[in-house]
Write an enzyme that holds these catalytic residues in place. Structure first.
Site, PDB file in Angstrom:
ATOM      1  N   SER A 148      29.882  36.820  31.145  1.00 38.00           N
ATOM      2  CA  SER A 148      30.420  35.605  30.526  1.00 38.00           C
ATOM      3  C   SER A 148      31.012  34.679  31.592  1.00 38.00           C
ATOM      4  O   SER A 148      30.317  34.290  32.524  1.00 38.00           O
ATOM      5  CB  SER A 148      31.447  35.982  29.459  1.00 38.00           C
ATOM      6  OG  SER A 148      31.699  34.900  28.593  1.00 38.00           O
ATOM      7  N   ASP A 278      23.392  36.951  20.698  1.00 34.85           N
ATOM      8  CA  ASP A 278      24.609  36.357  21.258  1.00 34.85           C
ATOM      9  C   ASP A 278      24.926  35.062  20.506  1.00 34.85           C
ATOM     10  O   ASP A 278      24.125  34.130  20.485  1.00 34.85           O
ATOM     11  CB  ASP A 278      24.404  36.060  22.746  1.00 34.85           C
ATOM     12  CG  ASP A 278      25.706  35.699  23.455  1.00 34.85           C
ATOM     13  OD1 ASP A 278      26.659  35.261  22.793  1.00 34.85           O
ATOM     14  OD2 ASP A 278      25.750  35.850  24.693  1.00 34.85           O
ATOM     15  N   HIS A 306      27.293  39.038  22.172  1.00 35.41           N
ATOM     16  CA  HIS A 306      27.832  38.598  23.451  1.00 35.41           C
ATOM     17  C   HIS A 306      28.557  39.722  24.187  1.00 35.41           C
ATOM     18  O   HIS A 306      28.543  39.773  25.412  1.00 35.41           O
ATOM     19  CB  HIS A 306      28.788  37.426  23.225  1.00 35.41           C
ATOM     20  CG  HIS A 306      29.302  36.801  24.487  1.00 35.41           C
ATOM     21  ND1 HIS A 306      28.488  36.115  25.365  1.00 35.41           N
ATOM     22  CD2 HIS A 306      30.551  36.772  25.032  1.00 35.41           C
ATOM     23  CE1 HIS A 306      29.204  35.677  26.389  1.00 35.41           C
ATOM     24  NE2 HIS A 306      30.451  36.063  26.208  1.00 35.41           N
TER      25      HIS A 306
END
Length: 337
Positions: A148, A278, A306
């Site tokens: 991320s 995601d 995610h």
């Protein structure tokens, strides 16, 4: 029953009752303390040791296991509002003789937080480079992993400090434009239009908002008790003001597409892992990276969101190990040729 035997049972029962009552009390009254104990226990169980190091007056907090050896060390960069312990689920499936380092990102957990610090993606990459120099991790090129926000930083790091790393794994990285808006991006746009940008979905302040964030980040639906949700919120609330500042910094024009702007400079062998479902960062970002980075290895995980690290830790660990083994094999073939 003999009195001595009865006394023994009373003492034994009392001894067992104390930790049980402490656990129940923590669960009901101080769930945040229970969460901290949980991470402490798993660090101990997995052999991860916590250390601090300083660059001038700036302090970095990190955990590590093993020592540098013939295989590359692995440095792991966590995502927005997380901390080094988020990697424990993957550490569990990695060999104990691998040298692993998990660092708290700038401003997070035990690493220095300063209003004067540069929290842009390039600023964070610079700080991570300072950390690497502090612990002399770059004596030999290492494998860099980021997820991320940490994936955005890892990609920029690979572009700006190519001599430090031998290979790169990006897990659902931020910093890329997308032709398809994710659910999270749509929510942000709606909040901007209604001028309620203070209610960022990734910064919960109630158990209900925490439950919504978990649903947003995960394809797998975890049944989390209300007390644990409260504990997760209690741990985060003191840091929410910082998280808001950081979030606005990394979605600013300076950082929003940092990985995209630097991906053509990445020369290290790169692995991309992405959850197909995601809802935070659209999976189409994987093809963007594949088209820009030579010999980029892309793995799309079905039925995964995610939070790849939490949802599919064994698979993620295996993919990283297989990627490193492949690179080692290629390197050996080159030496023999």
């Amino acid at each position: 029953m003999d009195l001595d035997v009865l006394n023994m049972f009373v003492i034994a029962g009392g001894t067992l009752a104390i930790p049980i009552l402490a656990f129940v009390a923590s669960f009901l009254l101080w769930p945040s303390a229970l969460i901290r104990i949980y991470y402490w226990y798993w660090r101990r169980a997995l052999g991860m040791q916590v250390r601090y190091t300083n660059y001038d007056d700036y302090q970095f907090c990190y955990s590590y296991r093993g020592r540098p050896g013939y295989r590359p060390s692995i440095l792991m960069l966590h995502g927005f509002s997380a901390h080094k312990d988020m990697w424990l689920s993957i550490v569990k499936f990695l060999p104990k003789n691998l040298h692993l380092v998990c660092v708290d990102m700038p401003g997070h957990e035990g690493t220095t937080r300063s209003d004067l610090d540069d929290y842009s993606i390039s600023g964070q990459a610079k700080r991570i480079h300072q950390f690497v120099e502090c612990i002399k991790l770059n004596r030999r090129p290492f494998h860099l992993v980021g997820t991320s926000m940490g994936g955005n930083v890892a990609g920029v790091y690979a572009a700006q400090y190519p001599e430090d790393i031998c290979s790169l794994t990006l897990i659902c990285p931020a910093g890329l434009p997308s032709t398809t808006d994710s659910k999270f991006v749509k929510q942000l746009r709606e909040l901007q239009e209604s001028k309620r940008i203070d209610r960022i979905p990734l910064i919960p302040s109630t158990p209900e908002e925490m439950a919504d964030m978990l649903k947003l980040c995960s394809y797998v639906r975890f049944k989390v008790p209300q007390q644990i949700l409260q504990g997760l919120v209690d741990v985060r609330i003191p840091h929410n003001e910082f998280y808001r500042k950081l979030f606005l910094e990394i979605v600013d024009e300076k950082s929003r597409h940092s990985l995209h702007e630097n991906m053509s400079k990445i020369k290290a062998p790169t692995q991309v892992i992405w959850g197909k479902q995601d809802q935070v960062l659209d999976v189409s970002g994987a093809s963007v990276l594949a088209s820009a980075i030579p010999d980029c290895h892309v793995y799309i995980l079905e039925n995964c969101g995610h939070s790849v690290v939490v949802e599919r830790p064994r698979k993620t660990a295996n993919l990283i190990l297989e990627f490193l083994a492949l690179l080692h094999s290629i390197d050996n073939n080159k030496k023999q040729a």
